[in-house]
Design an enzyme around this catalytic site. Structure first.
Site, mmCIF file in Angstrom:
data_model
loop_
_atom_site.group_PDB
_atom_site.id
_atom_site.type_symbol
_atom_site.label_atom_id
_atom_site.label_comp_id
_atom_site.label_asym_id
_atom_site.label_seq_id
_atom_site.Cartn_x
_atom_site.Cartn_y
_atom_site.Cartn_z
ATOM 1 N N HIS A 22 86.659 -50.188 -6.491
ATOM 2 C CA HIS A 22 88.014 -50.529 -6.082
ATOM 3 C C HIS A 22 87.994 -51.288 -4.685
ATOM 4 O O HIS A 22 88.546 -52.203 -4.459
ATOM 5 C CB HIS A 22 89.142 -49.278 -6.131
ATOM 6 C CG HIS A 22 89.136 -48.596 -7.390
ATOM 7 N ND1 HIS A 22 90.586 -49.033 -7.946
ATOM 8 C CD2 HIS A 22 88.603 -48.181 -8.309
ATOM 9 C CE1 HIS A 22 90.284 -48.665 -9.131
ATOM 10 N NE2 HIS A 22 89.433 -48.065 -9.422
ATOM 11 N N ASP A 118 95.721 -50.162 -4.714
ATOM 12 C CA ASP A 118 95.114 -49.979 -6.145
ATOM 13 C C ASP A 118 95.917 -49.236 -6.805
ATOM 14 O O ASP A 118 96.804 -48.433 -6.340
ATOM 15 C CB ASP A 118 93.517 -49.784 -6.149
ATOM 16 C CG ASP A 118 93.148 -48.719 -5.570
ATOM 17 O OD1 ASP A 118 93.835 -47.686 -5.646
ATOM 18 O OD2 ASP A 118 91.983 -48.673 -5.211
#
Length: 478
Positions: A22, A118
């Site tokens: 991520h 995210d």
């Protein structure tokens, strides 16, 4: 605080969850905004349980001057996180605790024009709503999972049994039927807290001001997932926020340590398209039995290879998710006896970590055996390297099906049930390696990869589809 010289630029903040899968794409997106779209970025970093390699990636000397890293204070998660929890549960609690100072941090930054998060940092939606800051989601997986994620809250209400017990594939609105064996790991047990955490996160996606996707138009035309999200009546009823394909955003500049220089030197002495890279990402681990079969299969194939390997785990397929870069075991202790000596002229064995982008971009690299995480898949697509897909966890089975059946740039080895686990035998490893590196099917995949490599480069250039998509959003910030 923000200096006077930055006032003319839109000021955007980023907030990735821990884990290189991520952090890396959000960091690349942030750099892309700074360099190509004249944006000032404050990059907020969660340090709690962060992998060791995070510090290397965030070295200020390697970042653009308008990208400022801000470290959030470490949070004490000892009372709510333990090693027995699944990854998504751990990430959810880590983010919850780490985001407690977020409101004060954003106020100190004079309230940025937008915050980009995210999927595991969705508590930020609630905090930013109070402050009037629009929040965008950067979805780090392919569109296929985004379509399923938007549909999951409705599916959860309508289906009473476990999804794996359904007698038919899951019909995501407007899309191809999704086989239940391709679902996320966390969807195999709806009673587990990990599933409930993910359901909560995806239920908040409709709160986003927009969703950025790490893909591009030409790749999406190989399937119908993006078209379905934009046009199927179901998604209009949610309603789904605007979707912006802005990729492929991958790591472009990769530092190579002195200890890794020998890899590139070795590649320089190999023929074009002759080397297979074998790597399972930042967190992937194989069982002892599977690693043995893989190693012997590579040896039997007689093809050149670079094997990035770490200590096997019979308990977890993501054994190094939180400690990548800290595992430095001697491969001799867990690879088949005599393997490294016998294959000394055939390949290289690299412990734990290798400069993957540099290797994939080298002309000698002709194939990539990968866990097919979306970052690695994009890196392979951008460099035109056909794949052998070997999914381990998360949405990787879904990615594998996308790359093999819909995009046509990969082959998947067949496993056999052995002791309750699927194992890819050495003969099958030999077969797929030869197929990709020498066979006609491999040549067809390589040609498709070259086309996608070219279209990926065009998408990011001025006037390209991804450039234009992102420019539209940046203009709204200005």
């Amino acid at each position: 605080m923000v200096s006077a010289k930055d006032v003319t630029k839109p000021r955007i903040a980023f907030l990735p969850s821990p884990g290189l899968g991520h952090l890396i794409p959000l960091l690349e997106f942030a750099k892309h905004l700074v360099i190509h779209h004249n944006v000032h970025v404050s990059f907020l970093v969660i340090n709690t349980e962060a992998p060791a390699m995070q510090h290397q990636l965030l070295n200020p000397s390697t970042l653009p001057s308008d990208l400022h890293v801000i470290h959030l204070p470490p949070a004490d998660v000892s009372s709510c996180v333990n090693d027995n929890m699944n990854i998504v549960t751990q990430l959810t609690y880590i983010c919850q605790e780490s985001l407690k100072p977020l409101r004060a941090t954003l106020v100190e930054l004079n309230l940025p024009k937008a915050l980009i998060i995210d999927i595991f940092a969705t508590d930020a939606f609630l905090i930013c709503k109070e402050l009037g800051i629009p929040v965008y989601s950067f979805f780090t997986s392919p569109t296929k999972l985004l379509a399923l994620s938007f549909y999951l809250p409705k599916l959860d209400k309508e289906v009473e049994c476990e999804f794996m017990d359904l007698p038919h594939p899951i019909q995501v609105p407007g899309c191809k039927p999704l086989q239940t064996y391709d679902l996320l790991d966390l969807m195999f047990n709806r009673k587990d807290e990990e599933y409930r955490c993910y359901l909560q996160h995806v239920s908040r996606l409709t709160m986003a001001a927009g969703v950025f996707l790490n893909t591009w138009d030409d790749l999406e035309q190989k399937s119908n997932w993006l078209n379905a999200i934009k046009n199927d009546p179901f998604y209009k009823t949610l309603p789904v926020p605007p979707i912006y394909p802005v990729g492929p955003l991958i790591k472009r500049d990769e530092a190579v340590s002195e200890s890794d220089e020998f890899i590139l030197s070795w590649l320089n002495n190999q023929l074009p398209n002759s080397v297979l890279l074998v790597s399972f990402g930042s967190g992937g681990t194989l069982t002892s039995e599977q690693l043995t079969e893989l190693a012997i299969g590579l040896e039997m194939s007689k093809q050149k290879f670079i094997l990035v390997v770490r200590k096997p785990s019979d308990l977890s397929a993501h054994g190094t998710f939180f400690n990548v870069g800290r595992d430095h075991d001697d491969p001799v202790s867990y690879l088949p006896e005599g393997f490294m000596k016998r294959t000394g002229g055939q390949g290289l064995v690299v412990p734990s970590w290798a400069p993957q982008v540099k290797i994939l971009g080298h002309e000698a690299t002709g194939g990539f055996l990968s866990h097919c995480g979306w970052n690695s898949s994009l890196e392979s697509l951008v460099h035109g390297v056909p794949m052998i897909v070997w999914p381990l966890y998360a949405e990787q089975r879904m990615n594998a099906t996308l790359l093999t059946e819909e995009v046509g740039v990969a082959v998947k080895p067949m496993g056999v049930l052995q002791g309750g686990r699927k194992v890819v035998k050495k003969e099958e490893v030999e077969r797929v390696v030869r197929l990709v590196m020498q066979g006609e099917e491999g040549k067809v995949m390589r040609n498709r990869m070259r086309e996608l490599k070219d279209s990926a480069a065009k998408a990011l250039k001025f006037g390209g589809s991804s450039y234009s998509s992102l420019s539209y959003v940046v203009k709204s910030w200005k």
